[in-house]
Design a protein around this motif. Structure first.
Motif, PDB file in Angstrom:
ATOM      1  N   UNK A  88       1.364  10.133  -8.031  1.00  0.00           N
ATOM      2  CA  UNK A  88       1.066  11.276  -7.166  1.00  0.00           C
ATOM      3  C   UNK A  88       1.604  12.560  -7.800  1.00  0.00           C
ATOM      4  N   UNK A  89       0.795  13.601  -7.724  1.00  0.00           N
ATOM      5  CA  UNK A  89       1.143  14.861  -8.375  1.00  0.00           C
ATOM      6  C   UNK A  89       2.143  15.644  -7.532  1.00  0.00           C
ATOM      7  N   UNK A  90       3.029  16.327  -8.227  1.00  0.00           N
ATOM      8  CA  UNK A  90       3.978  17.203  -7.536  1.00  0.00           C
ATOM      9  C   UNK A  90       3.207  18.243  -6.736  1.00  0.00           C
ATOM     10  N   UNK A  91       3.567  18.496  -5.484  1.00  0.00           N
ATOM     11  CA  UNK A  91       2.815  19.438  -4.640  1.00  0.00           C
ATOM     12  C   UNK A  91       2.701  20.833  -5.269  1.00  0.00           C
ATOM     13  N   UNK A  92       1.542  21.453  -5.087  1.00  0.00           N
ATOM     14  CA  UNK A  92       1.304  22.776  -5.654  1.00  0.00           C
ATOM     15  C   UNK A  92       2.287  23.816  -5.115  1.00  0.00           C
ATOM     16  N   UNK A  93       2.667  23.695  -3.835  1.00  0.00           N
ATOM     17  CA  UNK A  93       3.538  24.712  -3.256  1.00  0.00           C
ATOM     18  C   UNK A  93       4.966  24.641  -3.825  1.00  0.00           C
ATOM     19  N   UNK A  94       5.253  23.606  -4.607  1.00  0.00           N
ATOM     20  CA  UNK A  94       6.540  23.559  -5.303  1.00  0.00           C
ATOM     21  C   UNK A  94       6.459  24.242  -6.654  1.00  0.00           C
ATOM     22  N   UNK A 122      -1.278  -2.906  -6.237  1.00  0.00           N
ATOM     23  CA  UNK A 122      -0.757  -1.791  -5.443  1.00  0.00           C
ATOM     24  C   UNK A 122      -1.957  -1.004  -4.935  1.00  0.00           C
ATOM     25  N   UNK A 123      -2.190  -1.067  -3.632  1.00  0.00           N
ATOM     26  CA  UNK A 123      -3.297  -0.318  -3.057  1.00  0.00           C
ATOM     27  C   UNK A 123      -2.888   1.099  -2.726  1.00  0.00           C
ATOM     28  N   UNK A 124      -3.846   2.000  -2.714  1.00  0.00           N
ATOM     29  CA  UNK A 124      -3.597   3.391  -2.337  1.00  0.00           C
ATOM     30  C   UNK A 124      -4.368   3.702  -1.059  1.00  0.00           C
ATOM     31  N   UNK A 125      -3.701   4.329  -0.116  1.00  0.00           N
ATOM     32  CA  UNK A 125      -4.326   4.680   1.151  1.00  0.00           C
ATOM     33  C   UNK A 125      -5.542   5.569   0.937  1.00  0.00           C
ATOM     34  N   UNK A 126      -5.459   6.447  -0.065  1.00  0.00           N
ATOM     35  CA  UNK A 126      -6.550   7.392  -0.323  1.00  0.00           C
ATOM     36  C   UNK A 126      -7.815   6.694  -0.828  1.00  0.00           C
ATOM     37  N   UNK A 127      -7.693   5.498  -1.375  1.00  0.00           N
ATOM     38  CA  UNK A 127      -8.857   4.743  -1.876  1.00  0.00           C
ATOM     39  C   UNK A 127      -8.963   3.388  -1.177  1.00  0.00           C
ATOM     40  N   UNK A 128      -8.525   3.334   0.069  1.00  0.00           N
ATOM     41  CA  UNK A 128      -8.449   2.062   0.783  1.00  0.00           C
ATOM     42  C   UNK A 128      -9.821   1.428   0.995  1.00  0.00           C
ATOM     43  N   UNK A 129     -10.863   2.247   1.123  1.00  0.00           N
ATOM     44  CA  UNK A 129     -12.208   1.698   1.296  1.00  0.00           C
ATOM     45  C   UNK A 129     -12.585   0.781   0.139  1.00  0.00           C
ATOM     46  N   UNK A 130     -12.106   1.110  -1.074  1.00  0.00           N
ATOM     47  CA  UNK A 130     -12.354   0.264  -2.248  1.00  0.00           C
ATOM     48  C   UNK A 130     -11.249  -0.763  -2.437  1.00  0.00           C
ATOM     49  N   UNK A 163       0.847  -1.191   0.000  1.00  0.00           N
ATOM     50  CA  UNK A 163       0.000   0.000   0.000  1.00  0.00           C
ATOM     51  C   UNK A 163       0.885   1.245   0.000  1.00  0.00           C
ATOM     52  N   UNK A 164       0.449   2.276  -0.728  1.00  0.00           N
ATOM     53  CA  UNK A 164       1.171   3.552  -0.752  1.00  0.00           C
ATOM     54  C   UNK A 164       0.207   4.676  -0.406  1.00  0.00           C
ATOM     55  N   UNK A 165       0.777   5.849  -0.093  1.00  0.00           N
ATOM     56  CA  UNK A 165      -0.009   7.061   0.088  1.00  0.00           C
ATOM     57  C   UNK A 165       0.833   8.233  -0.380  1.00  0.00           C
ATOM     58  N   UNK A 166       0.257   9.413  -0.415  1.00  0.00           N
ATOM     59  CA  UNK A 166       1.023  10.591  -0.823  1.00  0.00           C
ATOM     60  C   UNK A 166       2.331  10.641  -0.030  1.00  0.00           C
ATOM     61  N   UNK A 167       3.497  10.678  -0.714  1.00  0.00           N
ATOM     62  CA  UNK A 167       4.787  10.578  -0.013  1.00  0.00           C
ATOM     63  C   UNK A 167       5.006  11.640   1.055  1.00  0.00           C
ATOM     64  N   UNK A 168       4.622  12.886   0.793  1.00  0.00           N
ATOM     65  CA  UNK A 168       4.840  13.941   1.779  1.00  0.00           C
ATOM     66  C   UNK A 168       3.917  13.782   2.979  1.00  0.00           C
ATOM     67  N   UNK A 169       2.682  13.371   2.755  1.00  0.00           N
ATOM     68  CA  UNK A 169       1.772  13.157   3.872  1.00  0.00           C
ATOM     69  C   UNK A 169       2.278  12.000   4.736  1.00  0.00           C
ATOM     70  N   UNK A 170       2.849  10.994   4.107  1.00  0.00           N
ATOM     71  CA  UNK A 170       3.413   9.880   4.871  1.00  0.00           C
ATOM     72  C   UNK A 170       4.562  10.348   5.768  1.00  0.00           C
ATOM     73  N   UNK A 171       5.403  11.244   5.270  1.00  0.00           N
ATOM     74  CA  UNK A 171       6.511  11.757   6.072  1.00  0.00           C
ATOM     75  C   UNK A 171       6.009  12.546   7.272  1.00  0.00           C
ATOM     76  N   UNK A 172       4.938  13.312   7.078  1.00  0.00           N
ATOM     77  CA  UNK A 172       4.345  14.049   8.195  1.00  0.00           C
ATOM     78  C   UNK A 172       3.833  13.073   9.249  1.00  0.00           C
TER      79      UNK A 172
END
Length: 364
Positions: free
Chosen positions: A356-362, A288-296, A195-204
């Motif tokens: 995963x999309x490059x963060x907007x603040x970059x 490959x599961x995504x944390x953001x769509x884990x319910x499915x 399973x994966x999730x947005x890399x930056x959110x995972x670091x937080x």
């Protein structure tokens, strides 16, 4: 004159008769349409309803495609006219393989299948499943699922929390514990997922869990690892506060971070890349599961592995898997663009491999 007048009346009478007959036919048709049996109308419409449903199913369940062999997941998959693998999961695998072929990203997408990787992969021989652990992405719950499948406990509710991560007692062997030939056999034949999730959110999440809250009472994060990062990366050495997210980001984005990683040992699994953890370009994963769509994704993984009738994924609290953009922006708001760009440069492989999309603040 009389003859002409009689003929005129006859024609008028004939025309009137035709008019009456015509009006009767129109009225009869109207009465038939108005008072038609509603059940009969419904029965005639039923084929239209079935056709509409069929079209909807065709949109969501794509026709079977002949994918290149390298895109085919190993282990149990959906096939034939039975339930087919949803297009989204095939697209994830296809994206992964395409990025793996990108020579410009090779250093960020490839890694050796070393003991470090094999230590991350847990084995369920009974049901031929391999699960690669990616910390801070709901792995505790997947471990519970495998513990039940391996027979150590009969239900998820019975598993004590202190047992889940005790690998001497939880009944979950690591892939590294097998011989080379046995490892190869399992990698070739078993159903494999992570399973994966947005890399930056995972670091937080890793920062909060290990250096702020530390709910499992793992003192080495605060008393050994945090001081090591502070000594190396804190600009203002007179500050005495604990590890700050800015320090953490500066450490992770340093191209020479490995000398500290060696000192920290396996504790780094909570923030190293998915590439370093699971070698997705070297191991052909089934899903490959995504944390953001884990319910499915969770029910899908259980069904794809053929175990949905044996165990269920624990209930997911509402909103817990939703990407929290505000939180991510808030954590990075006080970080310099230079440090953020260096951090992204290290995790770019994870962003690209898993869509995963490059963060907007970059981009601002």
């Amino acid at each position: 004159w009389l003859t002409s007048d009689n003929m005129h009346h006859q024609w008028l009478l004939l025309a009137a008769c035709f008019w009456v007959i015509f009006m009767f036919m129109v009225a009869s048709k109207f009465i038939t349409l108005t008072f038609k049996d509603p059940d009969g109308y419904g029965a005639k419409q039923e084929p239209l309803i079935l056709t509409a449903v069929t079209k909807v199913e065709e949109v969501h369940v794509p026709e079977e495609k002949h994918w290149p062999e390298e895109f085919q997941p190993t282990g149990k998959t959906f096939s034939g006219n039975l339930i087919r693998q949803p297009l989204v999961h095939m697209e994830r695998l296809e994206l992964l393989r395409n990025v793996c072929r990108d020579t410009a990203l090779r250093d960020l997408s490839h890694t050796a299948v070393s003991k470090f990787v094999l230590d991350r992969i847990f084995v369920c021989d009974k049901h031929k499943i391999l699960f690669c652990q990616t910390p801070k992405v709901g792995n505790t719950q997947w471990k519970k699922v495998l513990i039940v499948l391996n027979g150590a406990f009969s239900s998820i509710e019975e598993i004590p929390e202190n047992i889940v991560h005790d690998h001497e007692k939880n009944g979950l062997p690591r892939l590294s514990s097998f011989s080379d030939s046995e490892i190869k056999k399992r990698l070739n034949l078993y159903f494999k997922f992570f399973i994966v999730r947005d890399p930056f959110e995972r670091l937080i999440s890793a920062f909060k869990d290990k250096f702020v809250h530390n709910p499992r009472f793992e003192p080495w994060y605060r008393h050994e690892i945090a001081p090591g990062i502070i000594r190396k990366y804190r600009k203002n050495r007179t500050e005495t506060k604990g590890l700050q997210f800015e320090d953490f980001v500066r450490y992770l984005g340093d191209p020479n971070h490995r000398w500290l990683d060696v000192q920290f040992g396996d504790h780094i699994i909570h923030w190293v890349t998915y590439v370093e953890l699971c070698a997705p370009c070297e191991i052909t994963y089934s899903v490959i599961g995504h944390h953001e769509t884990l319910e499915d994704d969770a029910p899908y993984i259980l069904k794809a592995a053929g175990i949905d009738h044996l165990v269920s994924y624990p209930t997911i609290p509402p909103g817990i898997t939703v990407y929290n953009r505000t939180k991510v922006e808030r954590y990075f708001s006080g970080i310099s663009k230079r440090d953020i760009r260096r951090l992204y440069a290290r995790f770019e492989g994870d962003f690209k491999l898993f869509g995963y999309r490059e963060p907007d603040f970059l981009l601002n």
